[in-house]
Scaffold this motif. Sequence first.
Motif, PDB file in Angstrom:
ATOM      1  N   THR B  94      89.317  35.326  35.676  1.00  0.00           N
ATOM      2  CA  THR B  94      89.880  36.565  35.149  1.00  0.00           C
ATOM      3  C   THR B  94      90.944  36.253  34.102  1.00  0.00           C
ATOM      4  O   THR B  94      91.695  35.296  34.250  1.00  0.00           O
ATOM      5  N   ILE B  95      90.966  37.058  33.048  1.00  0.00           N
ATOM      6  CA  ILE B  95      92.054  36.981  32.061  1.00  0.00           C
ATOM      7  C   ILE B  95      92.764  38.328  32.084  1.00  0.00           C
ATOM      8  O   ILE B  95      92.135  39.378  31.914  1.00  0.00           O
ATOM      9  N   HIS B  96      94.058  38.305  32.336  1.00  0.00           N
ATOM     10  CA  HIS B  96      94.869  39.530  32.357  1.00  0.00           C
ATOM     11  C   HIS B  96      95.634  39.631  31.040  1.00  0.00           C
ATOM     12  O   HIS B  96      96.224  38.644  30.598  1.00  0.00           O
ATOM     13  N   ILE B  97      95.662  40.795  30.442  1.00  0.00           N
ATOM     14  CA  ILE B  97      96.449  41.013  29.227  1.00  0.00           C
ATOM     15  C   ILE B  97      97.611  41.936  29.597  1.00  0.00           C
ATOM     16  O   ILE B  97      97.385  43.057  30.090  1.00  0.00           O
ATOM     17  N   ILE B  98      98.853  41.451  29.340  1.00  0.00           N
ATOM     18  CA  ILE B  98     100.038  42.178  29.817  1.00  0.00           C
ATOM     19  C   ILE B  98     101.031  42.387  28.671  1.00  0.00           C
ATOM     20  O   ILE B  98     101.309  41.467  27.912  1.00  0.00           O
ATOM     21  N   ALA B  99     101.526  43.615  28.563  1.00  0.00           N
ATOM     22  CA  ALA B  99     102.487  43.962  27.515  1.00  0.00           C
ATOM     23  C   ALA B  99     103.621  44.760  28.142  1.00  0.00           C
ATOM     24  O   ALA B  99     103.427  45.887  28.580  1.00  0.00           O
ATOM     25  N   GLY B 100     104.805  44.169  28.188  1.00  0.00           N
ATOM     26  CA  GLY B 100     105.922  44.773  28.908  1.00  0.00           C
ATOM     27  C   GLY B 100     106.553  45.991  28.258  1.00  0.00           C
ATOM     28  O   GLY B 100     107.249  46.756  28.918  1.00  0.00           O
ATOM     29  N   GLN B 101     106.344  46.173  26.973  1.00  0.00           N
ATOM     30  CA  GLN B 101     106.953  47.325  26.301  1.00  0.00           C
ATOM     31  C   GLN B 101     105.976  48.485  26.157  1.00  0.00           C
ATOM     32  O   GLN B 101     106.255  49.445  25.424  1.00  0.00           O
ATOM     33  N   ASN B 102     104.832  48.412  26.803  1.00  0.00           N
ATOM     34  CA  ASN B 102     103.899  49.546  26.832  1.00  0.00           C
ATOM     35  C   ASN B 102     104.203  50.405  28.055  1.00  0.00           C
ATOM     36  O   ASN B 102     104.798  49.916  29.015  1.00  0.00           O
ATOM     37  N   PRO B 103     103.791  51.670  28.079  1.00  0.00           N
ATOM     38  CA  PRO B 103     104.021  52.500  29.273  1.00  0.00           C
ATOM     39  C   PRO B 103     103.386  51.886  30.515  1.00  0.00           C
ATOM     40  O   PRO B 103     103.944  51.963  31.606  1.00  0.00           O
ATOM     41  N   LEU B 104     102.214  51.287  30.341  1.00  0.00           N
ATOM     42  CA  LEU B 104     101.573  50.543  31.422  1.00  0.00           C
ATOM     43  C   LEU B 104     101.548  49.076  31.001  1.00  0.00           C
ATOM     44  O   LEU B 104     101.086  48.755  29.909  1.00  0.00           O
ATOM     45  N   ALA B 105     102.042  48.205  31.877  1.00  0.00           N
ATOM     46  CA  ALA B 105     102.137  46.793  31.488  1.00  0.00           C
ATOM     47  C   ALA B 105     100.763  46.143  31.382  1.00  0.00           C
ATOM     48  O   ALA B 105     100.526  45.318  30.516  1.00  0.00           O
ATOM     49  N   ILE B 106      99.851  46.524  32.286  1.00  0.00           N
ATOM     50  CA  ILE B 106      98.533  45.889  32.274  1.00  0.00           C
ATOM     51  C   ILE B 106      97.627  46.635  31.288  1.00  0.00           C
ATOM     52  O   ILE B 106      97.354  47.823  31.450  1.00  0.00           O
ATOM     53  N   ILE B 107      97.214  45.908  30.258  1.00  0.00           N
ATOM     54  CA  ILE B 107      96.345  46.496  29.245  1.00  0.00           C
ATOM     55  C   ILE B 107      94.887  46.392  29.686  1.00  0.00           C
ATOM     56  O   ILE B 107      94.140  47.358  29.618  1.00  0.00           O
ATOM     57  N   ALA B 108      94.493  45.214  30.130  1.00  0.00           N
ATOM     58  CA  ALA B 108      93.096  45.016  30.539  1.00  0.00           C
ATOM     59  C   ALA B 108      92.975  43.742  31.358  1.00  0.00           C
ATOM     60  O   ALA B 108      93.848  42.864  31.321  1.00  0.00           O
ATOM     61  N   ARG B 109      91.886  43.682  32.115  1.00  0.00           N
ATOM     62  CA  ARG B 109      91.495  42.454  32.815  1.00  0.00           C
ATOM     63  C   ARG B 109      90.076  42.152  32.397  1.00  0.00           C
ATOM     64  O   ARG B 109      89.214  43.040  32.448  1.00  0.00           O
ATOM     65  N   TYR B 110      89.814  40.920  31.992  1.00  0.00           N
ATOM     66  CA  TYR B 110      88.458  40.513  31.643  1.00  0.00           C
ATOM     67  C   TYR B 110      87.949  39.573  32.730  1.00  0.00           C
ATOM     68  O   TYR B 110      88.610  38.597  33.065  1.00  0.00           O
ATOM     69  N   HIS B 111      86.783  39.883  33.259  1.00  0.00           N
ATOM     70  CA  HIS B 111      86.201  39.049  34.311  1.00  0.00           C
ATOM     71  C   HIS B 111      85.077  38.207  33.715  1.00  0.00           C
ATOM     72  O   HIS B 111      84.134  38.757  33.141  1.00  0.00           O
TER      73      HIS B 111
END
Lengths: 110, 162
Positions: B94-111
């Motif tokens: 899995t690759i997690h894409i995370i952005a702390g300054q977005n309303p939701l930190a988790i943008i996407a997960r790629y499996h």
Amino acid sequence: MADTPHPTRISMPATAKRGDIIDIKTLIQHEMETGYRRDANGRVIPRDIVAHFEVRYLDEIIFAADTFAGVSANPYFAFSTIVGDSGPVTFTWTDLAGRKTVETRTLTVT
Amino acid sequence: MPQPSCTRILPTLSRRSVVAGATAAALTRSAWPAAAAFEDDGNATAAIAHIAAGREIKPGRVKLVLPELAENGNVVALSVEVESAMTATDFVKTIHIIAGQNPLAIIARYHLGPRSGRARVQSTIRLATTQTVTALAEMSDGTLWSGTMSVLVTLSACLDGG
């Protein structure tokens, strides 16, 4: 919103050699409404996003994605797979309400 | 600098005030089986800690590529590639894409899996403001690797029209 599937674009080779790594590119036309915007009357526009995307090749999952509001409108994905046997590649996009858009392509091994 | 309009809207709203809020929230949760116990409130540190679940995160092996300057935060091209043999026994899960300054930190997960051939994914994401984006790769052996990239955003993804 009706159950009509969203338009999609899929780019992948129709034929390939066994063992090759092929690139697949997909796009679905979808607003990906974040749930953070307001309409002209100040009401929050409800979130409406594609939440899950799954690609199966001969019934085996080769790529999947969980997507949230931080994914752009018209979600685009490019990924790859190893060519095995000839068979269908099925692409399924599922939105938050469970509505699905399904497309199938056939990969022929030469 | 004005805060993007969307940054903290949701936490200040009661769920009832959102049209079909309760239903939407229930559906949102059911669509997130892997993160059922995790409430994403935009805190990247909490999101990363939840994914790590006590495991060590090592920097490296993950090459995250975003534009240094994004003129439109609504559509930011993302490419993430992980160094991995991608064999049946050693692959990127899995690759997690995370952005702390977005309303939701988790943008996407790629499996991904052994059938992926290459551990490379390209997509487009939204960025609310200038920030550092993190890609976290979870390997088949359970180890975690990370890569980051800072992006200067000139037009927020949260302004209307996007």
